[in-house]
Design an enzyme around this catalytic site. Structure first.
Site, PDB file in Angstrom:
ATOM      1  N   GLY A  88       6.261 115.999  27.614  1.00  0.00           N
ATOM      2  CA  GLY A  88       6.869 117.012  26.617  1.00  0.00           C
ATOM      3  C   GLY A  88       5.977 117.064  25.027  1.00  0.00           C
ATOM      4  O   GLY A  88       5.100 117.437  25.618  1.00  0.00           O
ATOM      5  N   GLY A  89       7.775 117.849  24.511  1.00  0.00           N
ATOM      6  CA  GLY A  89       7.006 118.517  23.917  1.00  0.00           C
ATOM      7  C   GLY A  89       6.607 117.336  22.586  1.00  0.00           C
ATOM      8  O   GLY A  89       7.038 116.021  22.211  1.00  0.00           O
ATOM      9  N   GLU A 135       1.937 112.123  26.418  1.00  0.00           N
ATOM     10  CA  GLU A 135       1.281 113.094  26.848  1.00  0.00           C
ATOM     11  C   GLU A 135       1.961 114.224  26.152  1.00  0.00           C
ATOM     12  O   GLU A 135       3.417 114.681  26.438  1.00  0.00           O
ATOM     13  CB  GLU A 135       1.344 112.764  28.484  1.00  0.00           C
ATOM     14  CG  GLU A 135       0.575 112.162  28.544  1.00  0.00           C
ATOM     15  CD  GLU A 135      -0.762 111.463  28.488  1.00  0.00           C
ATOM     16  OE1 GLU A 135      -1.611 113.121  29.047  1.00  0.00           O
ATOM     17  OE2 GLU A 135      -1.372 110.581  28.596  1.00  0.00           O
ATOM     18  N   CYS A 184       0.033 122.404  29.141  1.00  0.00           N
ATOM     19  CA  CYS A 184      -0.003 121.624  28.520  1.00  0.00           C
ATOM     20  C   CYS A 184      -1.621 121.911  27.981  1.00  0.00           C
ATOM     21  O   CYS A 184      -2.316 122.119  26.914  1.00  0.00           O
ATOM     22  CB  CYS A 184      -0.072 120.342  28.380  1.00  0.00           C
ATOM     23  SG  CYS A 184      -0.658 119.855  29.738  1.00  0.00           S
ATOM     24  N   THR A 210      10.003 116.183  20.282  1.00  0.00           N
ATOM     25  CA  THR A 210      10.681 115.332  21.425  1.00  0.00           C
ATOM     26  C   THR A 210       9.850 113.631  21.862  1.00  0.00           C
ATOM     27  O   THR A 210      10.335 113.134  21.210  1.00  0.00           O
ATOM     28  CB  THR A 210      10.551 115.815  22.670  1.00  0.00           C
ATOM     29  OG1 THR A 210      11.249 117.072  22.768  1.00  0.00           O
ATOM     30  CG2 THR A 210      11.803 114.632  24.149  1.00  0.00           C
ATOM     31  N   GLY A 211       8.499 113.939  21.310  1.00  0.00           N
ATOM     32  CA  GLY A 211       7.246 113.101  21.234  1.00  0.00           C
ATOM     33  C   GLY A 211       7.814 112.169  20.396  1.00  0.00           C
ATOM     34  O   GLY A 211       7.970 110.429  20.112  1.00  0.00           O
TER      35      GLY A 211
HETATM   36  P1  NAP Z   1      10.890 118.803  26.206  1.00  0.00           P
HETATM   37  O1  NAP Z   1      11.345 119.347  25.645  1.00  0.00           O
HETATM   38  O2  NAP Z   1       9.853 117.640  25.144  1.00  0.00           O
HETATM   39  O3  NAP Z   1      11.315 117.598  27.536  1.00  0.00           O
HETATM   40  C1  NAP Z   1      10.444 117.148  28.375  1.00  0.00           C
HETATM   41  C2  NAP Z   1      11.883 116.038  28.995  1.00  0.00           C
HETATM   42  O4  NAP Z   1      12.262 114.723  28.146  1.00  0.00           O
HETATM   43  C3  NAP Z   1      12.809 116.511  28.911  1.00  0.00           C
HETATM   44  O5  NAP Z   1      12.573 114.835  30.744  1.00  0.00           O
HETATM   45  C4  NAP Z   1      13.749 116.328  28.355  1.00  0.00           C
HETATM   46  O6  NAP Z   1      15.195 115.773  28.931  1.00  0.00           O
HETATM   47  C5  NAP Z   1      13.310 114.756  27.629  1.00  0.00           C
HETATM   48  N1  NAP Z   1      13.953 114.818  26.456  1.00  0.00           N
HETATM   49  C6  NAP Z   1      14.389 115.649  25.703  1.00  0.00           C
HETATM   50  N2  NAP Z   1      14.935 115.295  24.609  1.00  0.00           N
HETATM   51  C7  NAP Z   1      14.988 114.213  24.480  1.00  0.00           C
HETATM   52  C8  NAP Z   1      15.889 113.110  24.418  1.00  0.00           C
HETATM   53  N3  NAP Z   1      15.862 112.698  22.621  1.00  0.00           N
HETATM   54  N4  NAP Z   1      15.124 111.378  23.979  1.00  0.00           N
HETATM   55  C9  NAP Z   1      14.240 111.284  25.562  1.00  0.00           C
HETATM   56  N5  NAP Z   1      13.958 111.966  26.568  1.00  0.00           N
HETATM   57  C10 NAP Z   1      14.392 113.382  25.818  1.00  0.00           C
HETATM   58  O7  NAP Z   1       9.482 119.316  26.968  1.00  0.00           O
HETATM   59  P2  NAP Z   1       9.162 120.290  28.223  1.00  0.00           P
HETATM   60  O8  NAP Z   1      10.037 121.469  27.181  1.00  0.00           O
HETATM   61  O9  NAP Z   1      10.168 120.040  29.793  1.00  0.00           O
HETATM   62  O10 NAP Z   1       7.362 120.530  28.542  1.00  0.00           O
HETATM   63  C11 NAP Z   1       6.659 121.260  27.494  1.00  0.00           C
HETATM   64  C12 NAP Z   1       5.884 120.835  26.782  1.00  0.00           C
HETATM   65  O11 NAP Z   1       5.448 119.769  27.466  1.00  0.00           O
HETATM   66  C13 NAP Z   1       4.968 121.638  25.988  1.00  0.00           C
HETATM   67  O12 NAP Z   1       4.773 120.854  24.372  1.00  0.00           O
HETATM   68  C14 NAP Z   1       3.576 120.772  27.030  1.00  0.00           C
HETATM   69  O13 NAP Z   1       3.217 120.943  25.861  1.00  0.00           O
HETATM   70  C15 NAP Z   1       3.775 119.462  27.009  1.00  0.00           C
HETATM   71  N6  NAP Z   1       3.757 118.810  28.325  1.00  0.00           N
HETATM   72  C16 NAP Z   1       2.778 118.267  27.783  1.00  0.00           C
HETATM   73  C17 NAP Z   1       1.893 117.885  29.182  1.00  0.00           C
HETATM   74  C18 NAP Z   1       0.971 116.546  28.785  1.00  0.00           C
HETATM   75  O14 NAP Z   1      -0.300 115.872  29.816  1.00  0.00           O
HETATM   76  N7  NAP Z   1      -0.483 116.068  27.523  1.00  0.00           N
HETATM   77  C19 NAP Z   1       2.130 117.877  30.696  1.00  0.00           C
HETATM   78  C20 NAP Z   1       2.717 119.080  30.550  1.00  0.00           C
HETATM   79  C21 NAP Z   1       3.751 118.869  29.228  1.00  0.00           C
HETATM   80  P3  NAP Z   1      16.048 117.670  29.013  1.00  0.00           P
HETATM   81  O15 NAP Z   1      15.561 118.066  29.802  1.00  0.00           O
HETATM   82  O16 NAP Z   1      17.031 117.213  29.610  1.00  0.00           O
HETATM   83  O17 NAP Z   1      15.954 118.017  27.933  1.00  0.00           O
END
Ligand code: NAP
Length: 472
Positions: free
Chosen positions: A225-226, A245, A279, A229-230
């Site tokens: 994820g982002g 990731e 990503c 959040t990470g």
């Molecule tokens: P995100 O907002 O960070 O959400 C990712 C996951 O984390 C979702 O399931 C989200 O749940 C959950 N989450 C949010 N807050 C949390 C918390 N406090 N504790 C635990 N889990 C929590 O990311 P996104 O908008 O879905 O995805 C986009 C990001 O992912 C981009 O930055 C992209 O580059 C990255 N990404 C990286 C890769 C890689 O392999 N490097 C691959 C794909 C995407 P909710 O949906 O309920 O908020």
């Protein structure tokens, strides 16, 4: 759909609507998991550790191979689910579904290759008359948290290796795209996975996340994820393994001797795949000044041919962003860049969640769209004069997932491959290339650890040493 909790498909009074971002139509609803559900999931996952561990290697492998076959046999259904709940066109969604079949197949194969080694205990005085080995033992409970942009394959990348390694798993898919994950959960159960070994919780990350992440029964968090959040998860996690990731801002270097047609075609696709919500999407392209105008003009021409709109229409090249709010954010970033001096070469207009594929030039380094992850259909072009400058600029940001270079010269290719700071360098492909079995992940703020079936399997298991003292 329902969620899977303690071996049962369960529902809740509060449900979350899953809507198609193209037209806002309702696709389905899923239960909103509660705090009590989190506790139930943690207890059930802990209790199922032994069930998961005691699955034989051939059982784990067969479950994953059968799951791959189930997804393969319903490929179009999976592709339509991916395309409807997310941003991908049906063509892009079919590719993701096919890749998920590969990922699950690979995980089934890797289960059989999980091996330890014998240990020469008598290497130093005092260790004589000992024989032993290490094997790879399951880590226990794996918490898998996944993003919206690859709602099936990134889930497969976590569940496949976790199950192959004999772990019990809690899955928390993205709230906007939970349907592909729930369908995959159904397939795993149909393939023979004991239902208590997997808990798939639908619900909001910020509500459920902290308790899940901080609980000591969870031994590993596999998060995609982002970056923000990470960071938050890393703070909450406490003493457990984390694999991250995260995002990026991927650079491509196009040298003067490159096949420009190939570079244009590959980078246009790499910039606008999944409406740029990728990503490893191409965000910055550094082009040798001698060929800059040629590449720029070809890039604009190819981008203008893109058809955007209905994701289920076979002729559509690019769909909407995941929400209107996200499209507005990227539009704001474009506007800020223009105010700071950038030029819009093509695109830039928005209707609802649909943002035109956009190409920018003259983007100053102070613009957010230069230094942050855009995660939208925007790409920036920059002229450069020499390789040192290209490398310095490509490496200048705090991201490092993939980088790419186009050149026909072997020395230039090696120099760039050596100098680019990232987890993977693609030569004569854009940054948007990944094989599901290769080690995949980033350096700097792009992540920690590596995914890719074999590599995730290593991360999700631990060496366990057995040493026999044979007596004198
Ligand atoms: P995100 O907002 O960070 O959400 C990712 C996951 O984390 C979702 O399931 C989200 O749940 C959950 N989450 C949010 N807050 C949390 C918390 N406090 N504790 C635990 N889990 C929590 O990311 P996104 O908008 O879905 O995805 C986009 C990001 O992912 C981009 O930055 C992209 O580059 C990255 N990404 C990286 C890769 C890689 O392999 N490097 C691959 C794909 C995407 P909710 O949906 O309920 O908020």
């Amino acid at each position: 759909m329902k969620m899977l909790l303690a071996g049962q498909w369960v529902d809740r009074d509060t449900r979350i609507e899953v809507r198609d971002p193209f037209d806002g139509s309702l696709i389905d609803t899923v239960p909103a998991a509660t705090g009590d559900d989190v506790e139930t999931a943690l207890a059930a996952a802990e209790a199922a550790r032994e069930t998961a561990r005691k699955l034989s290697t051939h059982e784990r492998s067969q479950i994953l191979t059968r799951t791959a076959a189930i997804v393969h046999d319903s490929l179009e259904e999976y592709a339509r689910t991916i395309a409807r709940e997310g941003s991908k066109t049906i063509t892009e969604a079919r590719k993701e579904a096919r890749r998920a079949v590969n990922t699950l197949t690979l995980a089934g194969e890797e289960a059989k290759r999980l091996q330890g080694e014998t240990i020469p205990f008598d290497s130093f005085p005092g260790g004589e008359r000992r024989r032993g080995y290490f094997e790879r033992a399951p880590i226990g409970v794996v918490l898998a948290i996944t993003p919206f942009n690859d709602p099936l394959n990134l889930v497969a990348h976590k569940l496949g290796p976790a199950i192959a390694g004999g772990n019990s798993v809690i899955l928390k898919p993205a709230t906007v795209t939970p349907l592909s994950a729930l369908k995959l959960t159904e397939a795993l159960l149909e393939a023979g996975l004991p239902p208590d070994v997997l808990q798939t919780l639908s619900g909001h990350g910020p509500v459920l996340g902290d308790v899940l992440v901080g609980d000591p029964r969870v031994r590993m968090i596999s998060f995609t994820g982002g970056v923000e959040t990470g960071r938050h998860i890393a703070h909450q996690a406490g003493l457990k393994k984390i694999s991250m990731e995260l995002g990026s801002n991927s650079p491509v270097i196009v040298w003067k001797d490159a096949d420009l047609e190939a570079a244009i075609s590959s980078c246009v696709s790499g910039a606008f795949w999944a409406a740029g919500q990728n990503c490893i999407g191409v965000q910055r392209i550094y082009v040798h000044r001698d060929v800059y105008e040629q590449l720029r003009d070809g890039f604009i021409e190819r981008t203008r041919q893109y058809r955007i709109g209905d994701k289920l229409d076979e002729a559509t090249d690019m769909g909407p962003m995941i929400t209107e709010g996200e499209a507005e954010r990227v539009e704001r970033w474009i506007r800020e860049a223009v105010e700071l001096g950038a030029t819009v070469l093509t695109g830039g207009n928005r209707t609802g969640a649909l943002l035109e594929p956009t190409v920018l030039a003259d983007v100053p380094e102070t613009a957010t769209i230069h230094h942050d992850e855009v995660f939208g259909p925007v790409v920036n072009l920059y002229p450069v004069d020499d390789l040192d400058e290209a490398l310095a600029k490509a490496n200048s940001l705090d991201f490092g997932l993939h980088a790419a270079a186009f050149t026909r010269d072997v020395d230039t290719a090696f120099r760039l491959a050596d100098g680019l700071q990232c987890g993977g360098v693609m030569i004569n492909d854009s940054t948007d290339y990944r094989l599901d079995s290769m080690p995949f992940g980033g350096i700097k703020s792009s992540g920690l650890g590596r995914e890719g079936t074999r590599f995730s399997l290593q991360e999700m298991t631990e060496p366990k040493v057995v040493c026999w003292h044979l007596g004198d």
